[in-house]
Write a protein that holds these residues in place. Structure first.
Motif, mmCIF file in Angstrom:
data_model
loop_
_atom_site.group_PDB
_atom_site.id
_atom_site.type_symbol
_atom_site.label_atom_id
_atom_site.label_comp_id
_atom_site.label_asym_id
_atom_site.label_seq_id
_atom_site.Cartn_x
_atom_site.Cartn_y
_atom_site.Cartn_z
ATOM 1 N N VAL A 627 0.857 -1.181 0.000
ATOM 2 C CA VAL A 627 0.000 0.000 0.000
ATOM 3 C C VAL A 627 0.894 1.232 0.000
ATOM 4 N N VAL A 628 0.664 2.140 -0.941
ATOM 5 C CA VAL A 628 1.471 3.349 -1.080
ATOM 6 C C VAL A 628 0.552 4.565 -1.118
ATOM 7 N N ASP A 629 0.760 5.495 -0.208
ATOM 8 C CA ASP A 629 0.046 6.775 -0.244
ATOM 9 C C ASP A 629 0.882 7.766 -1.037
ATOM 10 N N GLY A 630 0.602 7.866 -2.327
ATOM 11 C CA GLY A 630 1.367 8.753 -3.193
ATOM 12 C C GLY A 630 0.919 10.200 -3.091
ATOM 13 N N ARG A 631 1.428 10.995 -3.990
ATOM 14 C CA ARG A 631 1.103 12.421 -3.991
ATOM 15 C C ARG A 631 -0.403 12.636 -4.147
ATOM 16 N N GLY A 632 -0.896 13.651 -3.471
ATOM 17 C CA GLY A 632 -2.325 13.932 -3.433
ATOM 18 C C GLY A 632 -2.969 13.491 -2.143
ATOM 19 N N THR A 633 -2.373 12.506 -1.459
ATOM 20 C CA THR A 633 -2.934 12.052 -0.189
ATOM 21 C C THR A 633 -2.572 13.034 0.919
ATOM 22 N N GLY A 634 -3.109 12.778 2.115
ATOM 23 C CA GLY A 634 -3.059 13.784 3.167
ATOM 24 C C GLY A 634 -1.954 13.630 4.180
ATOM 25 N N PHE A 635 -1.867 14.660 5.047
ATOM 26 C CA PHE A 635 -1.052 14.672 6.247
ATOM 27 C C PHE A 635 0.445 14.793 5.990
ATOM 28 N N LYS A 636 0.799 15.231 4.791
ATOM 29 C CA LYS A 636 2.197 15.557 4.498
ATOM 30 C C LYS A 636 2.328 17.000 4.005
ATOM 31 N N GLY A 637 1.323 17.810 4.256
ATOM 32 C CA GLY A 637 1.405 19.212 3.891
ATOM 33 C C GLY A 637 0.734 19.538 2.561
ATOM 34 N N ARG A 638 0.484 20.836 2.380
ATOM 35 C CA ARG A 638 -0.243 21.294 1.201
ATOM 36 C C ARG A 638 0.492 20.987 -0.092
ATOM 37 N N ASP A 639 1.811 21.161 -0.127
ATOM 38 C CA ASP A 639 2.548 20.946 -1.379
ATOM 39 C C ASP A 639 2.400 19.519 -1.870
ATOM 40 N N PHE A 640 2.355 18.574 -0.950
ATOM 41 C CA PHE A 640 2.269 17.161 -1.333
ATOM 42 C C PHE A 640 0.883 16.829 -1.887
ATOM 43 N N ARG A 641 -0.183 17.393 -1.271
ATOM 44 C CA ARG A 641 -1.534 17.033 -1.699
ATOM 45 C C ARG A 641 -2.080 17.928 -2.810
ATOM 46 N N ALA A 642 -1.617 19.189 -2.882
ATOM 47 C CA ALA A 642 -2.218 20.140 -3.819
ATOM 48 C C ALA A 642 -1.802 19.913 -5.263
ATOM 49 N N LEU A 643 -0.839 19.022 -5.492
ATOM 50 C CA LEU A 643 -0.391 18.732 -6.856
ATOM 51 C C LEU A 643 -1.508 18.205 -7.743
ATOM 52 N N VAL A 644 -2.541 17.623 -7.135
ATOM 53 C CA VAL A 644 -3.599 17.003 -7.936
ATOM 54 C C VAL A 644 -4.677 18.001 -8.343
ATOM 55 N N ARG A 645 -4.587 19.242 -7.878
ATOM 56 C CA ARG A 645 -5.639 20.217 -8.212
ATOM 57 C C ARG A 645 -5.760 20.365 -9.720
ATOM 58 N N ASP A 646 -6.958 20.221 -10.218
ATOM 59 C CA ASP A 646 -7.302 20.346 -11.638
ATOM 60 C C ASP A 646 -6.719 19.240 -12.501
ATOM 61 N N ASN A 647 -6.159 18.192 -11.882
ATOM 62 C CA ASN A 647 -5.456 17.176 -12.665
ATOM 63 C C ASN A 647 -5.517 15.818 -11.962
ATOM 64 N N LEU A 648 -6.720 15.404 -11.570
ATOM 65 C CA LEU A 648 -6.860 14.135 -10.862
ATOM 66 C C LEU A 648 -6.413 12.960 -11.733
ATOM 67 N N GLY A 649 -5.838 11.967 -11.081
ATOM 68 C CA GLY A 649 -5.466 10.728 -11.752
ATOM 69 C C GLY A 649 -4.109 10.728 -12.418
ATOM 70 N N ASP A 650 -3.395 11.829 -12.351
ATOM 71 C CA ASP A 650 -2.101 11.926 -13.049
ATOM 72 C C ASP A 650 -0.948 11.477 -12.151
ATOM 73 N N VAL A 651 -0.549 12.332 -11.206
ATOM 74 C CA VAL A 651 0.596 11.964 -10.362
ATOM 75 C C VAL A 651 0.260 10.773 -9.470
#
Length: 820
Positions: A627-651
């Motif tokens: 199980v891997v919580d990649g970019r976009g998931t929570g609790f690692k700060g805004r920069d880690f999760r906000a990458l998915v804004r307007d671009n779900l399913g990519d990173v």
């Protein structure tokens, strides 16, 4: 996302919302339930070490399973997971909030004893007061069962519910009765009631019936007032419509009493412009030869939203006032009384870009926007419901009313103290490269201590901390941070007592702690502050039972998934479960079963004790589970999760592929047997990953109840992360599962969905299948569960869905699909 409990590690018999969807918060205890519930069907489970953890007193002496030398141990199977063999006993104390509990907190709670409901005290073991002496009663010649109990604040009367019918995820409809203190005055409040709330004055009740609000007086035992008259299938008063229940309030109530019961704030939600979505049901009655069609008002992304208006009703003057709060598309996300006649309402635009705060003077019927208008910058405003009112008290250094809120600060979610309530410049109570989770948990108004759960030690752990309103940034440990731990805490109404629950990584235990004691605690397991009054649960039976099973080893680690586009390392949390008797010297031997959820701000890699579907897969298929919580998931700060804004399913897909490539390179892994499974957002991520990978790394995939096109999902969730389709057409086109030929390169994949899914509509899978047909892609299997909703439970469906997942994966690893 408004997805069901499959966001949790699958087949763990769910933690009954211990981790909330989206933010995965901890123990949102519904104090209104007022019963001591035993969560005997829990499964949260983890590998058991053979050594006793250090620093644990003799009172909590653990008897960890020591693996016998030649004794044959049983493997984990569906049978013993489903019959709760590995389910720890966990209890939820439902604290009673009395009229004087903030001043004189006796730790009162409601328990069930010998078919009765009894008020007890954690402080005084001799205190006992029977509120209801039976779980069954008769009224007008009919027999009823007690299904819900809620006492008045002064404990003089009891509200009962029977004939409960489930509506949507959180809401119900039922028959409500009122019982007075002498238990001889049972009265029917009404049938078909959706919601009832006691006034703080213990004399009035506000309830919702047929989407209208009524005021009931317990003095006269009559409906003293009909508050609204416009309730209908289109207009909701005091209760949320589907999307507000699912995505905004995460509950069934949209009304709020003022502290003294002089005013009642509520939402009026008009969904006239919202489009209807029809859902046919085929297996409700054997006699039906035509399907039953139920229509639900469901706003898909880019379409008309319900229009919500915050209303305030003056009980004494019998006057209404409507609060001005933006245009018709504005979302009202939180309502909080911050004084006897003042309301704070948090609102945002429909795409969650800008947060606004409105202060309402109920006495004057006036409102104004606080100049606390804050942009989400490159992220989004996540909806929260834990803002806490802090009343003024000059003797304790609080000269004005205020509140504690959870806000982004330097890229992480932290606690901020606003005083006065119209302040725009808060005192930051916490700070650092870690996050407060759903805080604050409680505030002690005598000591000014604020208690909260945070990831200060590790993003995969949850520890309890405190900070004082007058000593900001001086964080004190409450739980023992020297040991790995995932804790929750539930406070009594005056914050003097708390139920501290240790949920992992080892076998859970629970204890009741007093925080205002000057006595040192001899029973320090789990907490370093407070005095342990008693242990509520130790789960000794489970510890003993685990000695007889071969538990697959579970290891947590941080994975480096390579460089991002800026050349920075991508560090993701992960865990792996190794099968019994794992031998790293074997070559090209082990299949790898990836499980993913991956939704924005979610979390799966958490140090919870768990033995569920993933352990079954590892044990029965001799597979490595990852199980891997990649970019976009929570609790690692805004920069880690906000990458998915307007671009779900990519990173998110990139990170799953990067992790799979690392496992494919391990000498003991069979690179031709790497699969990915996900449900809900995880089902979507599974298909997007297979699409991006085109069979190069992931050979197999299992997708359950997936979104396949974000235009088809609800507006409130989708637009928070993608904006409207009209604003981001390219993003929606890219985020859609659209490349059928790439999916055709996968060895084989499995698709399953419930036809009665009111959340992620079956339409998603049907349109996806149509795309595959047009492209001539046939390398998949399909199973539809008639009339099942998003949780897939109708007519034995939940057993079937997991059986099919396990059996399908076994066939994949046996190579049976290679010739198809």
């Amino acid at each position: 996302m408004g997805f069901e409990d499959e966001e949790l590690e699958p087949l763990n018999y769910e933690l009954a919302n211990i981790r909330k969807r989206k933010t995965k918060g901890i123990f949102p205890v519904e104090l209104a339930l007022w019963t001591l519930l035993v969560w005997g069907s829990f499964a949260l489970l983890k590998t058991i070490d053979s050594d006793v953890p250090s620093g644990i007193s003799a009172f909590f002496k653990w008897h960890w399973p020591v693996r016998p030398g030649k004794q044959s141990l049983d493997k984990i199977s569906f049978a013993n997971v489903r019959n709760a063999t590995f389910a720890p006993q966990l209890h939820s104390i439902q604290w009673i909030s009395g009229v004087d509990s903030s001043v004189s907190d006796k730790g009162l709670f409601l328990s069930e004893k010998d078919d009765s409901y009894v008020v007890e005290s954690v402080l005084d073991k001799n205190y006992s007061r029977v509120l209801l002496d039976s779980k069954h009663f008769e009224h007008d010649g009919y027999n009823y069962s007690v299904e819900y109990v809620k006492a008045s604040p002064d404990l003089s009367q009891v509200l009962l519910r029977s004939n409960t019918t489930k509506n949507w995820r959180h809401s119900t409809v039922g028959s409500y009765f009122l019982l007075d203190e002498d238990q001889n005055g049972l009265r029917l409040l009404g049938h078909g009631i959706a919601l009832v709330q006691w006034s703080p004055n213990s004399q009035d009740l506000a309830y919702v019936q047929a989407n209208d609000m009524f005021l009931y007086s317990t003095k006269t035992h009559t409906v003293s007032r009909r508050i609204t008259n416009d309730g209908s299938a289109q207009v909701f008063n005091g209760k949320p419509d589907w999307v507000y229940e699912e995505e905004v309030f995460e509950g069934d109530s949209a009304m709020w009493w003022s502290p003294k019961g002089d005013y009642l704030a509520y939402l009026r939600i008009n969904e006239t412009l919202v489009h209807e979505f029809p859902i046919p049901y085929f297996a409700q009655d054997d006699a039906d030869i035509y399907p039953e069609v139920r229509k639900i008002k469901y706003p898909k992304s880019g379409s008309a939203n319900p229009q919500a208006t915050l209303m305030v009703y003056d009980i004494n003057a019998q006057k209404f006032s409507a609060v001005e709060h933006g245009d018709a598309s504005t979302l009202i996300t939180e309502v909080l009384w911050v004084g006897d006649a003042k309301i704070l309402a948090k609102t945002s635009d429909r795409c969650s870009d800008v947060l606004s705060v409105v202060l309402v003077d109920a006495e004057k019927g006036a409102s104004h926007e606080v100049p606390r208008k804050e942009s989400s910058e490159d992220g989004w405003w996540e909806i929260t419901h834990n803002t806490k009112y802090v009343p003024r008290d000059s003797l304790r250094g609080r000269d004005q009313d205020g509140y504690v809120d959870l806000i982004p600060f330097n890229g992480y979610n932290h606690l901020a103290y606003y005083s006065p309530a119209n302040s725009t410049d808060p005192v930051m109570l916490t700070s650092g490269e870690w996050e407060v989770v759903d805080g604050p948990a409680a505030i002690d108004f005598e000591s000014n201590n604020v208690y909260f759960i945070a990831t200060k030690k590790d993003s995969a752990e949850r520890h309890i901390y405190s900070v004082n309103l007058h000593d900001p940034l001086n964080i004190k440990d409450v739980s023992d941070t020297s040991e790995d731990g995932y804790f929750s805490i539930s406070f009594s109404s005056g914050s003097r007592f708390a139920l501290v629950s240790y949920l992992g990584p080892e076998v859970p235990y629970q204890k009741v702690v007093e925080f205002k004691s000057n006595t040192s605690d001899a029973l320090t397991a789990g907490n370093v502050l407070g005095k342990t009054l008693f242990c509520l649960e130790e789960n000794e039976t489970l510890k003993s039972r685990l000695k007889h099973y071969e538990i697959p080893q579970k290891t947590f680690r941080e994975m480096n998934l390579g460089k991002d586009k800026n050349g920075h390392d991508i560090i993701a949390s992960s865990y792996e479960i190794l099968p019994p008797n794992f031998n790293p010297k074997l070559k090209d031997h082990y299949p790898v079963f990836f499980y993913a959820y991956g939704g924005p701000n979610s979390q799966q890699v958490a140090k919870l004790f768990s033995i569920g579907f993933n352990q079954v897969v590892s044990s029965q298929l001799n597979a490595i589970v990852v199980v891997v919580d990649g970019r976009g998931t929570g609790f690692k700060g805004r920069d880690f999760r906000a990458l998915v804004r307007d671009n779900l399913g990519d990173v998110e897909a990139q990170d799953q592929i990067s992790a799979a490539k690392q496992y494919a390179a391990k000498p003991f892994v069979d690179a031709q047997k790497i699969s990915l499974f996900g449900w809900s957002y995880g089902g979507y991520l599974t298909l997007k990953t297979l699409e991006r990978d085109a069979g190069r790394t992931f050979k197999y995939g299992m997708s359950v109840a997936p979104v396949t096109d974000w235009r088809l999902y609800d507006s409130v969730y989708t637009e928070r992360y993608m904006h409207k389709p009209q604003q981001n057409s390219d993003g929606y086109a890219k985020a859609k599962v659209h490349n059928a030929s790439a999916l055709g390169e996968t060895t084989r994949f499995l698709l399953m969905h419930g036809s009665g899914d009111d959340n992620v509509h079956f339409q998603n899978s049907l349109k996806f299948l149509d795309m595959l047909d047009l492209a001539g892609v046939e390398n998949y299997d399909m199973h539809v569960f008639p009339d099942s909703d998003h949780s897939i439970r109708y007519h034995n469906a939940n057993n079937i869905v997991y059986d099919k997942l396990l059996n399908w994966a076994a066939q994949a690893y046996d190579g049976r699909f290679l010739a198809l």
